[in-house]
Motif scaffolding. Structure first.
Motif, PDB file in Angstrom:
ATOM      1  N   VAL A 143     -12.442 -19.733 -20.028  1.00 26.33           N
ATOM      2  CA  VAL A 143     -12.599 -18.699 -21.123  1.00 26.33           C
ATOM      3  C   VAL A 143     -13.646 -18.481 -20.261  1.00 26.33           C
ATOM      4  O   VAL A 143     -14.958 -18.258 -19.438  1.00 26.33           O
ATOM      5  CB  VAL A 143     -13.549 -20.124 -22.281  1.00 26.33           C
ATOM      6  N   PRO A 144     -13.809 -16.630 -20.887  1.00 30.28           N
ATOM      7  CA  PRO A 144     -14.315 -15.801 -19.109  1.00 30.28           C
ATOM      8  C   PRO A 144     -15.804 -16.331 -20.165  1.00 30.28           C
ATOM      9  O   PRO A 144     -15.685 -16.721 -21.241  1.00 30.28           O
ATOM     10  CB  PRO A 144     -13.332 -14.529 -19.627  1.00 30.28           C
ATOM     11  N   SER A 145     -16.606 -16.067 -19.540  1.00 24.39           N
ATOM     12  CA  SER A 145     -18.507 -16.091 -19.892  1.00 24.39           C
ATOM     13  C   SER A 145     -19.092 -15.480 -20.674  1.00 24.39           C
ATOM     14  O   SER A 145     -19.667 -15.889 -21.669  1.00 24.39           O
ATOM     15  CB  SER A 145     -18.806 -16.073 -19.045  1.00 24.39           C
ATOM     16  N   ALA A 146     -18.040 -14.487 -20.650  1.00 27.91           N
ATOM     17  CA  ALA A 146     -18.579 -12.945 -21.610  1.00 27.91           C
ATOM     18  C   ALA A 146     -18.280 -13.802 -23.319  1.00 27.91           C
ATOM     19  O   ALA A 146     -19.153 -13.173 -24.066  1.00 27.91           O
ATOM     20  CB  ALA A 146     -17.681 -11.805 -21.751  1.00 27.91           C
ATOM     21  N   LEU A 147     -17.147 -13.801 -23.099  1.00 28.13           N
ATOM     22  CA  LEU A 147     -16.756 -14.537 -24.571  1.00 28.13           C
ATOM     23  C   LEU A 147     -16.932 -16.378 -24.621  1.00 28.13           C
ATOM     24  O   LEU A 147     -17.518 -16.504 -25.679  1.00 28.13           O
ATOM     25  CB  LEU A 147     -15.234 -15.114 -24.219  1.00 28.13           C
ATOM     26  N   VAL A 148     -17.330 -17.027 -23.885  1.00 32.86           N
ATOM     27  CA  VAL A 148     -18.266 -18.139 -23.534  1.00 32.86           C
ATOM     28  C   VAL A 148     -19.176 -17.865 -25.205  1.00 32.86           C
ATOM     29  O   VAL A 148     -19.994 -19.013 -25.703  1.00 32.86           O
ATOM     30  CB  VAL A 148     -19.078 -18.895 -22.785  1.00 32.86           C
ATOM     31  N   ASP A 149     -20.633 -17.027 -24.839  1.00 30.28           N
ATOM     32  CA  ASP A 149     -21.631 -16.389 -25.426  1.00 30.28           C
ATOM     33  C   ASP A 149     -20.858 -15.666 -26.174  1.00 30.28           C
ATOM     34  O   ASP A 149     -21.852 -15.928 -27.540  1.00 30.28           O
ATOM     35  CB  ASP A 149     -22.586 -15.219 -24.531  1.00 30.28           C
ATOM     36  N   ALA A 150     -20.706 -15.092 -26.361  1.00 31.18           N
ATOM     37  CA  ALA A 150     -20.126 -14.357 -27.611  1.00 31.18           C
ATOM     38  C   ALA A 150     -19.450 -15.888 -28.656  1.00 31.18           C
ATOM     39  O   ALA A 150     -20.021 -15.797 -29.813  1.00 31.18           O
ATOM     40  CB  ALA A 150     -19.072 -13.207 -28.267  1.00 31.18           C
ATOM     41  N   LEU A 151     -18.819 -15.725 -28.688  1.00 32.79           N
ATOM     42  CA  LEU A 151     -18.172 -17.608 -29.592  1.00 32.79           C
ATOM     43  C   LEU A 151     -18.858 -18.504 -30.206  1.00 32.79           C
ATOM     44  O   LEU A 151     -19.419 -18.953 -30.775  1.00 32.79           O
ATOM     45  CB  LEU A 151     -16.744 -17.741 -28.935  1.00 32.79           C
ATOM     46  N   ALA A 152     -20.494 -18.594 -28.834  1.00 30.23           N
ATOM     47  CA  ALA A 152     -21.102 -19.305 -28.786  1.00 30.23           C
ATOM     48  C   ALA A 152     -21.731 -19.150 -29.867  1.00 30.23           C
ATOM     49  O   ALA A 152     -22.785 -19.598 -30.844  1.00 30.23           O
ATOM     50  CB  ALA A 152     -22.409 -20.048 -27.110  1.00 30.23           C
ATOM     51  N   LEU A 153     -22.213 -18.027 -30.166  1.00 24.93           N
ATOM     52  CA  LEU A 153     -23.072 -16.992 -31.266  1.00 24.93           C
ATOM     53  C   LEU A 153     -22.595 -17.659 -32.507  1.00 24.93           C
ATOM     54  O   LEU A 153     -22.983 -18.045 -33.181  1.00 24.93           O
ATOM     55  CB  LEU A 153     -22.999 -16.276 -31.216  1.00 24.93           C
ATOM     56  N   CYS A 154     -21.043 -17.763 -33.148  1.00 24.00           N
ATOM     57  CA  CYS A 154     -20.495 -18.065 -34.442  1.00 24.00           C
ATOM     58  C   CYS A 154     -20.205 -18.940 -34.129  1.00 24.00           C
ATOM     59  O   CYS A 154     -20.636 -19.330 -35.520  1.00 24.00           O
ATOM     60  CB  CYS A 154     -18.861 -17.827 -33.533  1.00 24.00           C
ATOM     61  N   HIS A 155     -20.332 -20.108 -33.468  1.00 21.20           N
ATOM     62  CA  HIS A 155     -20.240 -21.378 -33.489  1.00 21.20           C
ATOM     63  C   HIS A 155     -21.883 -22.056 -33.934  1.00 21.20           C
ATOM     64  O   HIS A 155     -22.147 -23.018 -35.421  1.00 21.20           O
ATOM     65  CB  HIS A 155     -20.181 -22.671 -31.969  1.00 21.20           C
ATOM     66  N   ASP A 156     -22.549 -20.883 -33.963  1.00 21.20           N
ATOM     67  CA  ASP A 156     -24.237 -21.594 -33.976  1.00 21.20           C
ATOM     68  C   ASP A 156     -24.301 -21.353 -35.173  1.00 21.20           C
ATOM     69  O   ASP A 156     -25.338 -21.397 -35.985  1.00 21.20           O
ATOM     70  CB  ASP A 156     -24.637 -21.131 -33.323  1.00 21.20           C
ATOM     71  N   ALA A 157     -24.364 -19.913 -35.957  1.00 25.22           N
ATOM     72  CA  ALA A 157     -24.128 -19.768 -36.962  1.00 25.22           C
ATOM     73  C   ALA A 157     -23.047 -20.175 -37.804  1.00 25.22           C
ATOM     74  O   ALA A 157     -24.240 -20.165 -38.927  1.00 25.22           O
ATOM     75  CB  ALA A 157     -23.810 -18.135 -37.145  1.00 25.22           C
ATOM     76  N   ALA A 158     -22.056 -20.526 -37.552  1.00 31.74           N
ATOM     77  CA  ALA A 158     -21.344 -21.662 -38.144  1.00 31.74           C
ATOM     78  C   ALA A 158     -22.477 -22.991 -39.162  1.00 31.74           C
ATOM     79  O   ALA A 158     -21.954 -23.407 -39.795  1.00 31.74           O
ATOM     80  CB  ALA A 158     -19.379 -21.557 -38.036  1.00 31.74           C
ATOM     81  N   ARG A 159     -23.192 -23.402 -37.673  1.00 32.69           N
ATOM     82  CA  ARG A 159     -23.509 -24.598 -38.314  1.00 32.69           C
ATOM     83  C   ARG A 159     -24.740 -24.661 -39.196  1.00 32.69           C
ATOM     84  O   ARG A 159     -25.204 -25.449 -39.824  1.00 32.69           O
ATOM     85  CB  ARG A 159     -23.777 -25.369 -36.734  1.00 32.69           C
ATOM     86  N   ARG A 160     -25.269 -23.193 -39.215  1.00 38.37           N
ATOM     87  CA  ARG A 160     -26.328 -23.037 -40.249  1.00 38.37           C
ATOM     88  C   ARG A 160     -26.243 -23.250 -40.941  1.00 38.37           C
ATOM     89  O   ARG A 160     -27.017 -22.694 -41.514  1.00 38.37           O
ATOM     90  CB  ARG A 160     -27.520 -22.069 -38.653  1.00 38.37           C
ATOM     91  N   ARG A 161     -24.872 -22.319 -41.385  1.00 41.23           N
ATOM     92  CA  ARG A 161     -24.436 -21.457 -42.629  1.00 41.23           C
ATOM     93  C   ARG A 161     -24.984 -20.762 -42.136  1.00 41.23           C
ATOM     94  O   ARG A 161     -25.768 -19.665 -44.095  1.00 41.23           O
ATOM     95  CB  ARG A 161     -24.718 -22.940 -43.703  1.00 41.23           C
ATOM     96  N   MET A 162     -24.933 -19.645 -41.468  1.00 44.92           N
ATOM     97  CA  MET A 162     -25.530 -18.713 -41.433  1.00 44.92           C
ATOM     98  C   MET A 162     -24.967 -17.266 -41.200  1.00 44.92           C
ATOM     99  O   MET A 162     -23.358 -17.768 -41.116  1.00 44.92           O
ATOM    100  CB  MET A 162     -26.602 -18.420 -39.962  1.00 44.92           C
ATOM    101  N   ARG A 163     -24.799 -15.745 -41.795  1.00 44.73           N
ATOM    102  CA  ARG A 163     -24.156 -15.251 -41.748  1.00 44.73           C
ATOM    103  C   ARG A 163     -24.373 -14.289 -40.536  1.00 44.73           C
ATOM    104  O   ARG A 163     -25.558 -14.139 -39.621  1.00 44.73           O
ATOM    105  CB  ARG A 163     -23.417 -13.683 -42.817  1.00 44.73           C
ATOM    106  N   LEU A 164     -23.669 -13.821 -39.397  1.00 44.94           N
ATOM    107  CA  LEU A 164     -23.927 -12.594 -38.622  1.00 44.94           C
ATOM    108  C   LEU A 164     -23.836 -11.584 -39.041  1.00 44.94           C
ATOM    109  O   LEU A 164     -23.571 -10.769 -40.671  1.00 44.94           O
ATOM    110  CB  LEU A 164     -22.749 -12.950 -37.421  1.00 44.94           C
TER     111      LEU A 164
END
Length: 288
Positions: A143-164
């Motif tokens: 997985v390209p590093s740019a996608l790792v960073d972008a999707l990590a943001l999604c996972h972190d927000a989902a775990r925190r039950r937050m919206r972007l």
């Protein structure tokens, strides 16, 4: 110890990629892919919007292929081949052999685009889950590093039950969309058009008019050349902007408007263990 960890990583990656292939189905399984995309969107808590738009793309494509193949085969029965093809077949272009060959190329062209659709789904499912797993090095798994960073943001927000925020959703979408267009779609689209060898059908295929069910009335994405990667990206970003305008709940509900029964979005378990540290180019925040 290191060897054991590597073997465990390899097994996890293989399992995720096998699941991705299953979720993407065969080339013709467009409705299955729409259901899989919908499940990814639900699993992300609405932070990863690419799958929801891709679900619309899969369902729209199902109707587009069905309709245009009927028209194409009807035209194939009555229209002669171009001059060069007539000389190749030593016929007037209406012979059964010539028509059969052209019909085969038309079906192969449609199959090539269905395969593009299938592969995008497989790679999307894999990328999401590879980056979600806390004990998988997603970059090492391809997985390209740019996608790792972008999707990590999604996972972190989902775990925190937050919206972007809308800007963050756009950034994640654009990063993923540009990657899949450059890495998966562009080379395959070029090969697909090269195999068609029917100027009339190619002219029509290069100029689709795409209208997803959530688009406002009289709104469509009209292409001058679907083979142009920059035009595809521009229209994709416009589709995302339209989705933000109408609201994501509307975008999801409108999947029912294609007349295709989809399975309910099954929530996918995401490990709550924090991911390994990655560089976040964005910050998770509550949507306004």
């Amino acid at each position: 110890m290191i060897e054991h960890r590597w073997e465990a990583q390899t097994a996890r990656v293989a399992a995720i990629r096998a699941e991705a292939r299953t979720r993407a189905g065969g080339a013709a399984d467009l409705a299955l892919r729409a259901s899989s995309y919908r499940a990814l969107y639900a699993a992300s808590g609405g932070t990863f919007t690419f799958p929801l738009l891709a679900a619309h793309g899969a369902l729209w494509a199902a109707g587009y292929f069905r309709c245009n193949l009927v028209i194409g085969h009807a035209a194939n029965r009555v229209l002669p081949l171009p001059g060069a093809a007539r000389r190749h077949w030593s016929h007037d272009g209406r012979s059964p052999e010539a028509r059969k060959a052209r019909a085969g190329r038309l079906e192969a062209f449609a199959d090539a685009f269905r395969e593009i659709n299938r592969r995008v789904c497989e790679e999307t499912w894999a990328a999401y889950h590879l980056t979600a797993h806390p004990r998988v090095d997603a970059t090492a798994a391809g997985v390209p590093s740019a996608l790792v960073d972008a999707l990590a943001l999604c996972h972190d927000a989902a775990r925190r039950r937050m919206r972007l925020s809308p800007g963050e959703r756009h950034s994640v979408f654009e990063a993923f969309f540009r990657w899949e267009q450059e890495s998966v779609v562009a080379p395959a689209v070029t090969r697909a058009f090269a195999m068609l060898d029917w100027p009339l059908a190619e002219a029509i295929a290069r100029r689709p008019r795409i209208g997803f069910r959530y688009f406002p009335r009289f709104t469509a994405l009209s292409f001058r050349d679907f083979g142009d990667q920059n035009e595809r990206i521009a229209h994709g970003l416009k589709a995302h902007a339209l989705a933000e305008r109408v609201g994501w709940s509307t975008v999801e509900r409108s999947l029912d408007g294609y007349g295709v029964a989809l399975s309910a979005p099954k929530m996918i378990a995401v490990d709550t263990t924090p991911c390994r540290p990655v560089g976040y180019p964005l910050s998770a925040s509550r949507a306004t």
